[in-house]
Design a protein around this motif. Sequence first.
Motif, PDB file in Angstrom:
ATOM      1  N   ARG A 355       0.829  -1.213   0.000  1.00 28.40           N
ATOM      2  CA  ARG A 355       0.000   0.000   0.000  1.00 28.40           C
ATOM      3  C   ARG A 355       0.862   1.261   0.000  1.00 28.40           C
ATOM      4  N   ALA A 356       2.021   1.198   0.635  1.00 32.19           N
ATOM      5  CA  ALA A 356       2.921   2.357   0.595  1.00 32.19           C
ATOM      6  C   ALA A 356       3.469   2.555  -0.815  1.00 32.19           C
ATOM      7  N   TRP A 357       3.777   1.442  -1.508  1.00 31.08           N
ATOM      8  CA  TRP A 357       4.202   1.564  -2.908  1.00 31.08           C
ATOM      9  C   TRP A 357       3.091   2.172  -3.764  1.00 31.08           C
ATOM     10  N   ALA A 358       1.848   1.733  -3.533  1.00 35.27           N
ATOM     11  CA  ALA A 358       0.722   2.282  -4.291  1.00 35.27           C
ATOM     12  C   ALA A 358       0.527   3.767  -3.993  1.00 35.27           C
ATOM     13  N   ALA A 380       8.010   8.041 -14.731  1.00 37.69           N
ATOM     14  CA  ALA A 380       8.903   6.879 -14.598  1.00 37.69           C
ATOM     15  C   ALA A 380       8.887   6.360 -13.162  1.00 37.69           C
ATOM     16  N   LEU A 381       8.941   7.264 -12.204  1.00 41.28           N
ATOM     17  CA  LEU A 381       8.885   6.866 -10.798  1.00 41.28           C
ATOM     18  C   LEU A 381       7.538   6.240 -10.457  1.00 41.28           C
ATOM     19  N   SER A 382       6.461   6.815 -10.992  1.00 42.88           N
ATOM     20  CA  SER A 382       5.130   6.292 -10.714  1.00 42.88           C
ATOM     21  C   SER A 382       4.963   4.894 -11.303  1.00 42.88           C
ATOM     22  N   ARG A 383       5.441   4.694 -12.523  1.00 49.10           N
ATOM     23  CA  ARG A 383       5.317   3.383 -13.155  1.00 49.10           C
ATOM     24  C   ARG A 383       6.034   2.304 -12.313  1.00 49.10           C
ATOM     25  N   ALA A 384       7.264   2.629 -11.897  1.00 51.68           N
ATOM     26  CA  ALA A 384       8.042   1.656 -11.123  1.00 51.68           C
ATOM     27  C   ALA A 384       7.350   1.328  -9.804  1.00 51.68           C
ATOM     28  N   ALA A 385       6.829   2.351  -9.113  1.00 52.43           N
ATOM     29  CA  ALA A 385       6.159   2.122  -7.825  1.00 52.43           C
ATOM     30  C   ALA A 385       4.870   1.332  -8.006  1.00 52.43           C
ATOM     31  N   ALA A 386       4.097   1.655  -9.048  1.00 55.34           N
ATOM     32  CA  ALA A 386       2.835   0.950  -9.288  1.00 55.34           C
ATOM     33  C   ALA A 386       3.089  -0.519  -9.612  1.00 55.34           C
ATOM     34  N   GLU A 387       4.077  -0.771 -10.456  1.00 54.90           N
ATOM     35  CA  GLU A 387       4.376  -2.162 -10.816  1.00 54.90           C
ATOM     36  C   GLU A 387       4.865  -2.946  -9.596  1.00 54.90           C
ATOM     37  N   LYS A 388       5.630  -2.286  -8.726  1.00 51.24           N
ATOM     38  CA  LYS A 388       6.081  -2.948  -7.502  1.00 51.24           C
ATOM     39  C   LYS A 388       4.892  -3.278  -6.605  1.00 51.24           C
ATOM     40  N   ASP A 398      -5.680   1.251  -6.435  1.00 55.29           N
ATOM     41  CA  ASP A 398      -4.932   2.491  -6.640  1.00 55.29           C
ATOM     42  C   ASP A 398      -3.712   2.283  -7.530  1.00 55.29           C
ATOM     43  N   ALA A 399      -3.043   1.155  -7.370  1.00 54.08           N
ATOM     44  CA  ALA A 399      -1.835   0.895  -8.156  1.00 54.08           C
ATOM     45  C   ALA A 399      -2.183   0.750  -9.637  1.00 54.08           C
ATOM     46  N   TYR A 400      -3.266   0.027  -9.944  1.00 55.03           N
ATOM     47  CA  TYR A 400      -3.694  -0.122 -11.337  1.00 55.03           C
ATOM     48  C   TYR A 400      -4.090   1.227 -11.928  1.00 55.03           C
ATOM     49  N   LEU A 421      -7.630   0.146 -15.642  1.00 55.09           N
ATOM     50  CA  LEU A 421      -8.661   0.879 -14.909  1.00 55.09           C
ATOM     51  C   LEU A 421      -9.889   0.016 -14.662  1.00 55.09           C
ATOM     52  N   ALA A 422     -10.220  -0.833 -15.630  1.00 55.41           N
ATOM     53  CA  ALA A 422     -11.350  -1.750 -15.417  1.00 55.41           C
ATOM     54  C   ALA A 422     -11.051  -2.671 -14.241  1.00 55.41           C
ATOM     55  N   ARG A 423      -9.806  -3.136 -14.163  1.00 54.98           N
ATOM     56  CA  ARG A 423      -9.412  -3.985 -13.044  1.00 54.98           C
ATOM     57  C   ARG A 423      -9.472  -3.206 -11.731  1.00 54.98           C
ATOM     58  N   ALA A 424      -9.045  -1.954 -11.769  1.00 53.88           N
ATOM     59  CA  ALA A 424      -9.083  -1.114 -10.566  1.00 53.88           C
ATOM     60  C   ALA A 424     -10.509  -0.917 -10.088  1.00 53.88           C
ATOM     61  N   CYS A 425     -11.429  -0.639 -11.010  1.00 55.18           N
ATOM     62  CA  CYS A 425     -12.830  -0.443 -10.633  1.00 55.18           C
ATOM     63  C   CYS A 425     -13.436  -1.720 -10.059  1.00 55.18           C
ATOM     64  N   GLU A 426     -13.020  -2.849 -10.583  1.00 54.33           N
ATOM     65  CA  GLU A 426     -13.495  -4.132 -10.073  1.00 54.33           C
ATOM     66  C   GLU A 426     -13.008  -4.367  -8.644  1.00 54.33           C
ATOM     67  N   LEU A 427     -11.763  -3.991  -8.376  1.00 51.51           N
ATOM     68  CA  LEU A 427     -11.176  -4.205  -7.056  1.00 51.51           C
ATOM     69  C   LEU A 427     -11.648  -3.188  -6.034  1.00 51.51           C
ATOM     70  N   ASP A 428     -11.935  -1.978  -6.504  1.00 55.04           N
ATOM     71  CA  ASP A 428     -12.243  -0.880  -5.589  1.00 55.04           C
ATOM     72  C   ASP A 428     -13.467  -0.121  -6.091  1.00 55.04           C
ATOM     73  N   PRO A 429     -14.652  -0.765  -6.077  1.00 55.21           N
ATOM     74  CA  PRO A 429     -15.834  -0.170  -6.696  1.00 55.21           C
ATOM     75  C   PRO A 429     -16.331   1.097  -6.017  1.00 55.21           C
ATOM     76  N   GLY A 430     -15.874   1.369  -4.811  1.00 52.16           N
ATOM     77  CA  GLY A 430     -16.304   2.585  -4.129  1.00 52.16           C
ATOM     78  C   GLY A 430     -15.426   3.786  -4.412  1.00 52.16           C
ATOM     79  N   ASN A 431     -14.364   3.615  -5.201  1.00 50.20           N
ATOM     80  CA  ASN A 431     -13.399   4.683  -5.455  1.00 50.20           C
ATOM     81  C   ASN A 431     -13.866   5.520  -6.644  1.00 50.20           C
ATOM     82  N   SER A 432     -14.434   6.675  -6.360  1.00 50.34           N
ATOM     83  CA  SER A 432     -14.998   7.513  -7.420  1.00 50.34           C
ATOM     84  C   SER A 432     -13.932   8.026  -8.378  1.00 50.34           C
TER      85      SER A 432
END
Length: 624
Positions: A355-358, A380-388, A398-400, A421-432
């Motif tokens: 979660r800290a990486w995200a 570049a920094l965001s991509r590396a952190a999200a993939e981690k 959030d990472a997706y 983003l579709a995966r993110a919405c599936e995982l976190d449906p309350g995140n507007s």
Amino acid sequence: MTSPSRAIFLSYASQDAEAARRIFDALRGIGLEVWFDQSELRGGDAWDQRIRREIRDCALFVPIISANTQARLEGYFRREWKLAIARTHDMAEERAFLLPVVIDATNPLEASVPEPFRAVHWTRLPANEVPPAFVARVAQLLSGVEPGRPTLPRLAPAAAAYIHPVASRPSAAPEHSIAVLPFVNMSADKKQEYFSDGLAEELINLLARIPELRVPARTSSFSFRGRPVTAGEIGQALNVAHVLEGSVRKAGNRLRITVQLVRGDNGYHLWSETFDRTLDDIFQIQDDIARAVVDKLKLTLLAAVPSASTTATNAEAHNLYLQGQYFRERETQADLEKAVDCYQRALALDAGYARAWAGLAAVYVRQVGNSYVALDQGYALSRAAAEKAIALDPTLGDAYSSLGVVLVNVDHDWRGSEARLARACELDPGNSVLFLVTATIRQALGNAEEAVTFLRQALGRDPLNLLARRYFARMLCYSNRLIEAEREIRQVLELSAGYPVAHYELGRILLAQGKVNAAVAAFEAEATPGWRTFGLPLGYHAQGRDTAARAALADMQRESTGAEFQIAETHAYLGDADQAFRWLEAAVASKDPGIMWLQGDPLLSGLIGDPRYAALLRKLNLSQ
């Protein structure tokens, strides 16, 4: 008193005698017996014995709470409070007896009162008034029409004394719905607000993972901070049936967390509990609260209640993570830098804390979006952190989301972004926010109606999110639904007269309706200097003031970094296709995020038939 068993006892500080007199007069006015007689306010054993007898025999005990009671850490009224609480020990749980009343701006969750007062409902009486509804409610309680705890309007941290309705809603809120308000920081160190905010946000995220429960997002729920409205007003504004509020007192490693669940329609107190734990138990506390909410709302779940414990790390790393979340929401350059530092310190303690990486990935995206860091470096920094983060925990929405933003702005990989983003919405449906970002991707792909649908979903989850509503107005404008677009952007301005970019959006909508002078006035009223500069050449050109329009355009071009797309829009609107394409190419080369708004842009409609337009879409991996 002639009928002590039906009497009401008013307990107040001497400085509040006038307010107590108003309550006395209102209740006596309908024939209720009330203990209040200033002429007999004297000391001595006989007086003390009478006080004790009246508290023992009264039907309702009404402590009057104010800045005066706050200021007096000693006073006879506090003895009265303790006597009343002692009597409740012999009462059934459902018996209505304590009815705290606030007569000024004192916050109940910060008030210096006994803990049992916090377990019942409070009401706020308007200045110098005793509303008939309050009097009627007291009469109902005395008559036994509605047994149970008192249902006086519950005071809560609030966004505004008046909340403008921001969307059409059904007449009744869904029964399985709840708003989690920001928890009040009761710690001696006021800098601990990050922890109370973080706990409330964690509960929002946890409860939002329950498909059967509707939970408004953080932006809307946290807009009710610091100003008093009732639970009913909050419920109406957010279209929820229940409100969860609480307080946090943190001292070293010790925590005291008090939470209470109330109904929005009638103020009924459904549940409250105080947790005295250590920081190491924070995830278990979140799980306990979530399970209690599910139980009290009588939810039938298809799966187990989500658990915060599955994301647990050591207490200090989690504490730093919450600080990072707090600073990330504040958006200034200094605060976002503090957020990066907090996330990095958390990762130094636990390199596997996904979660800290995200969080780190998300804050890098915000730094780029606000032009605080160079685009290439930040992404570049965001991509590396999200993939981690995804590698460590593939369930973090959030990472997706952050990765999706990077794929669009760096690689022009629209389909790849859409999948993340579709995966993110599936995982976190309350995140507007996820629905908002998905809407912009759909718009970029030329699906304006789908974009409108996603933004409706975002606003359904987060009705007071003004950024989502501003984007909604723009999407409606792109779809040529100008009346709806104007209504939405005016609601943004009613809620926040200086909201960034809102007057610019209004000017564009009015311009599309042919209301040229009103459009220019809107552009001139824009609070953000850069966006005011973007709007004025459009308005001046529509007025036929070409010299002024060209001069305004020259001002834009002198500060062109990050504004390449808006400069291209202006050239296109002024009829200069060659310059418009030149600046569109510059926007692509500089990775100007504005290029996402290319398709469907009314200002660029004159370019669509030009072969260079189709070539530009191909370069961006878009189809016409």
